[in-house]
Enzyme design. Structure first.
Site, PDB file in Angstrom:
ATOM      1  N   GLY A   1     -42.356 -19.168 -34.805  1.00  0.00           N
ATOM      2  CA  GLY A   1     -43.050 -19.142 -36.239  1.00  0.00           C
ATOM      3  C   GLY A   1     -41.830 -18.544 -37.056  1.00  0.00           C
ATOM      4  O   GLY A   1     -40.877 -19.396 -37.595  1.00  0.00           O
TER       5      GLY A   1
ATOM      6  N   ASP B   1     -45.298 -17.668 -26.479  1.00  0.00           N
ATOM      7  CA  ASP B   1     -45.456 -17.314 -27.895  1.00  0.00           C
ATOM      8  C   ASP B   1     -45.813 -16.026 -28.126  1.00  0.00           C
ATOM      9  O   ASP B   1     -46.510 -15.227 -27.766  1.00  0.00           O
ATOM     10  CB  ASP B   1     -47.127 -18.011 -28.107  1.00  0.00           C
ATOM     11  CG  ASP B   1     -47.430 -18.094 -29.518  1.00  0.00           C
ATOM     12  OD1 ASP B   1     -46.559 -17.709 -30.487  1.00  0.00           O
ATOM     13  OD2 ASP B   1     -48.468 -18.705 -30.086  1.00  0.00           O
ATOM     14  N   GLY B   2     -44.723 -15.532 -29.110  1.00  0.00           N
ATOM     15  CA  GLY B   2     -45.104 -14.173 -29.886  1.00  0.00           C
ATOM     16  C   GLY B   2     -43.673 -13.597 -29.946  1.00  0.00           C
ATOM     17  O   GLY B   2     -43.127 -13.246 -29.087  1.00  0.00           O
ATOM     18  N   GLY B   3     -43.194 -13.338 -31.189  1.00  0.00           N
ATOM     19  CA  GLY B   3     -41.786 -12.756 -31.319  1.00  0.00           C
ATOM     20  C   GLY B   3     -40.841 -13.344 -30.662  1.00  0.00           C
ATOM     21  O   GLY B   3     -39.634 -12.809 -30.214  1.00  0.00           O
TER      22      GLY B   3
ATOM     23  N   GLY C   1     -53.146 -13.045 -33.377  1.00  0.00           N
ATOM     24  CA  GLY C   1     -54.049 -12.763 -34.560  1.00  0.00           C
ATOM     25  C   GLY C   1     -53.121 -12.885 -35.917  1.00  0.00           C
ATOM     26  O   GLY C   1     -53.415 -13.238 -36.801  1.00  0.00           O
TER      27      GLY C   1
ATOM     28  N   SER D   1     -44.475 -22.888 -34.761  1.00  0.00           N
ATOM     29  CA  SER D   1     -45.947 -22.601 -35.253  1.00  0.00           C
ATOM     30  C   SER D   1     -45.741 -22.704 -36.614  1.00  0.00           C
ATOM     31  O   SER D   1     -45.277 -22.050 -37.671  1.00  0.00           O
ATOM     32  CB  SER D   1     -46.244 -21.189 -34.757  1.00  0.00           C
ATOM     33  OG  SER D   1     -47.473 -20.752 -35.449  1.00  0.00           O
TER      34      SER D   1
ATOM     35  N   GLY E   1     -48.821 -13.534 -37.223  1.00  0.00           N
ATOM     36  CA  GLY E   1     -47.605 -13.921 -36.899  1.00  0.00           C
ATOM     37  C   GLY E   1     -46.458 -12.802 -37.216  1.00  0.00           C
ATOM     38  O   GLY E   1     -47.020 -11.590 -37.875  1.00  0.00           O
ATOM     39  N   GLY E   2     -45.259 -12.716 -36.892  1.00  0.00           N
ATOM     40  CA  GLY E   2     -44.325 -11.696 -37.151  1.00  0.00           C
ATOM     41  C   GLY E   2     -44.133 -10.486 -36.454  1.00  0.00           C
ATOM     42  O   GLY E   2     -43.758  -9.590 -36.756  1.00  0.00           O
TER      43      GLY E   2
ATOM     44  N   MET F   1     -57.930 -19.864 -30.944  1.00  0.00           N
ATOM     45  CA  MET F   1     -58.305 -18.699 -30.705  1.00  0.00           C
ATOM     46  C   MET F   1     -59.786 -18.513 -31.659  1.00  0.00           C
ATOM     47  O   MET F   1     -59.910 -18.059 -32.506  1.00  0.00           O
ATOM     48  CB  MET F   1     -57.250 -17.781 -31.739  1.00  0.00           C
ATOM     49  CG  MET F   1     -56.103 -17.670 -30.663  1.00  0.00           C
ATOM     50  SD  MET F   1     -54.665 -17.057 -31.567  1.00  0.00           S
ATOM     51  CE  MET F   1     -54.089 -18.393 -32.459  1.00  0.00           C
TER      52      MET F   1
ATOM     53  N   HIS G   1     -46.995 -26.680 -33.050  1.00  0.00           N
ATOM     54  CA  HIS G   1     -47.832 -25.760 -32.547  1.00  0.00           C
ATOM     55  C   HIS G   1     -48.717 -25.142 -33.770  1.00  0.00           C
ATOM     56  O   HIS G   1     -48.578 -25.054 -34.726  1.00  0.00           O
ATOM     57  CB  HIS G   1     -47.098 -24.534 -32.096  1.00  0.00           C
ATOM     58  CG  HIS G   1     -48.030 -23.712 -31.186  1.00  0.00           C
ATOM     59  ND1 HIS G   1     -48.753 -23.651 -30.049  1.00  0.00           N
ATOM     60  CD2 HIS G   1     -48.667 -22.348 -31.719  1.00  0.00           C
ATOM     61  CE1 HIS G   1     -49.441 -22.649 -29.776  1.00  0.00           C
ATOM     62  NE2 HIS G   1     -49.430 -21.875 -30.553  1.00  0.00           N
TER      63      HIS G   1
ATOM     64  N   MET H   1     -49.200 -15.286 -24.265  1.00  0.00           N
ATOM     65  CA  MET H   1     -49.114 -14.607 -25.172  1.00  0.00           C
ATOM     66  C   MET H   1     -47.962 -13.300 -25.134  1.00  0.00           C
ATOM     67  O   MET H   1     -48.278 -12.524 -24.269  1.00  0.00           O
ATOM     68  CB  MET H   1     -50.252 -14.034 -26.089  1.00  0.00           C
ATOM     69  CG  MET H   1     -51.326 -15.374 -26.344  1.00  0.00           C
ATOM     70  SD  MET H   1     -50.329 -16.476 -27.463  1.00  0.00           S
ATOM     71  CE  MET H   1     -49.991 -15.113 -28.971  1.00  0.00           C
TER      72      MET H   1
ATOM     73  N   ASP I   1     -51.969 -22.702 -34.843  1.00  0.00           N
ATOM     74  CA  ASP I   1     -52.646 -21.879 -34.611  1.00  0.00           C
ATOM     75  C   ASP I   1     -54.068 -21.847 -35.058  1.00  0.00           C
ATOM     76  O   ASP I   1     -54.187 -21.674 -36.297  1.00  0.00           O
ATOM     77  CB  ASP I   1     -51.893 -20.453 -34.704  1.00  0.00           C
ATOM     78  CG  ASP I   1     -50.834 -20.193 -33.679  1.00  0.00           C
ATOM     79  OD1 ASP I   1     -51.111 -20.014 -32.621  1.00  0.00           O
ATOM     80  OD2 ASP I   1     -49.649 -20.147 -34.251  1.00  0.00           O
TER      81      ASP I   1
ATOM     82  N   MET J   1     -57.497 -19.883 -35.945  1.00  0.00           N
ATOM     83  CA  MET J   1     -58.215 -18.344 -35.897  1.00  0.00           C
ATOM     84  C   MET J   1     -59.314 -18.384 -36.457  1.00  0.00           C
ATOM     85  O   MET J   1     -59.486 -18.827 -37.695  1.00  0.00           O
ATOM     86  CB  MET J   1     -57.007 -17.483 -36.196  1.00  0.00           C
ATOM     87  CG  MET J   1     -55.729 -17.559 -35.384  1.00  0.00           C
ATOM     88  SD  MET J   1     -54.643 -16.134 -36.202  1.00  0.00           S
ATOM     89  CE  MET J   1     -53.125 -16.649 -35.561  1.00  0.00           C
TER      90      MET J   1
ATOM     91  N   HIS K   1     -53.678 -24.351 -30.445  1.00  0.00           N
ATOM     92  CA  HIS K   1     -54.095 -23.065 -29.787  1.00  0.00           C
ATOM     93  C   HIS K   1     -55.407 -22.622 -30.441  1.00  0.00           C
ATOM     94  O   HIS K   1     -55.224 -22.143 -31.422  1.00  0.00           O
ATOM     95  CB  HIS K   1     -52.848 -22.006 -29.903  1.00  0.00           C
ATOM     96  CG  HIS K   1     -53.105 -20.820 -29.436  1.00  0.00           C
ATOM     97  ND1 HIS K   1     -52.501 -19.911 -29.668  1.00  0.00           N
ATOM     98  CD2 HIS K   1     -54.303 -20.404 -28.522  1.00  0.00           C
ATOM     99  CE1 HIS K   1     -52.772 -18.815 -29.216  1.00  0.00           C
ATOM    100  NE2 HIS K   1     -54.096 -19.032 -28.230  1.00  0.00           N
TER     101      HIS K   1
END
Length: 219
Positions: free
Chosen positions: A198, A176-178, A143, A9, A145-146, A69, A34, A138, A36, A38, A67
């Site tokens: 990411g 996606d996420g963590g 919303g 990402s 990263g991290g 959002m 990827h 998700m 993102d 937003m 993606h």
């Protein structure tokens, strides 16, 4: 079992060097890029518009996995496709007619994906599975990263894989996420075949990208 597709990402990249970052990721062994998007409304952050996607498109031959959002999402499909998106993924909550939105993405010549937030039920997929090339689960609330991986996501990955297999779908199942080397193997074992990462990929700078990607592929 085949190695998962690794989809870094660029939300976690150095925005002052986006073209260089995308080239470095391709050299390091990434499978997709990827992106993102937003809007500061659908999710509490603001990122890149179609002009940025268009600007970085010449820097890589990899598929651009965009993606969205944003809400409403339909007015933006053509702009991001024209900017170079190969895959457009949308949230069911981002427009009134998910079936129509997925059909429009395919009309534009892109692959169509559905994104499910942690609180979005899987049964949304049942009525549109024949239009879906990618399901993105998700494993954080979108919303920023991290964030840390939500452990209950593993059960949802298993149930999503069962749903796709029962429908005879060839759609990719992406998480996606963590995502890190510590949980990637569990995601793949649960049924995922594509991983968005990411912070993990970008840690250590460009010299570390290849090793970070290999660590995820080894899942």
């Amino acid at each position: 079992m085949a190695a998962p597709l690794i989809c870094p990402s660029i939300l976690a990249s150095d925005f002052a060097r986006l073209g260089e970052e995308v080239r470095a990721l391709e050299t390091a062994g990434a499978d997709w890029i990827h992106v993102d998007v937003m809007d500061g409304h659908f999710v509490p952050n603001l990122t890149m518009g179609p002009d940025i996607v268009k600007a970085i498109r010449p820097h890589s031959a990899l598929p651009f996995d965009v993606h969205l959002m944003v809400a409403p999402v339909d007015p933006w499909l053509e702009a991001y496709r024209d900017a170079g998106a190969d895959i457009l993924t949308v949230h069911p909550e981002s427009g009134p007619h998910l079936h129509r939105t997925l059909g429009r993405i395919r009309q534009l010549g892109a692959k169509a994906g559905v994104v499910l937030n942690p609180g979005t039920p899987l049964n949304v997929l049942e009525e549109v599975v024949d239009l879906v090339d990618l399901v993105l689960l998700m494993s954080v609330n979108p919303g920023f990263g991290g964030q840390s991986f939500i452990p209950s996501s593993l059960r949802k990955i298993e149930r999503a894989r069962a749903l796709l297999d029962a429908a005879g779908s060839k759609a990719h199942l992406q998480v996606d996420g963590g995502v890190t080397a510590a949980n990637a193997a569990a995601c793949v074992a649960a049924g995922a075949d594509a991983l968005v990462a990411g912070s993990f990929v970008f840690k250590g700078g460009a010299d570390a990208y290849a090793a970070n990607i290999r660590a995820l592929k080894a899942a």
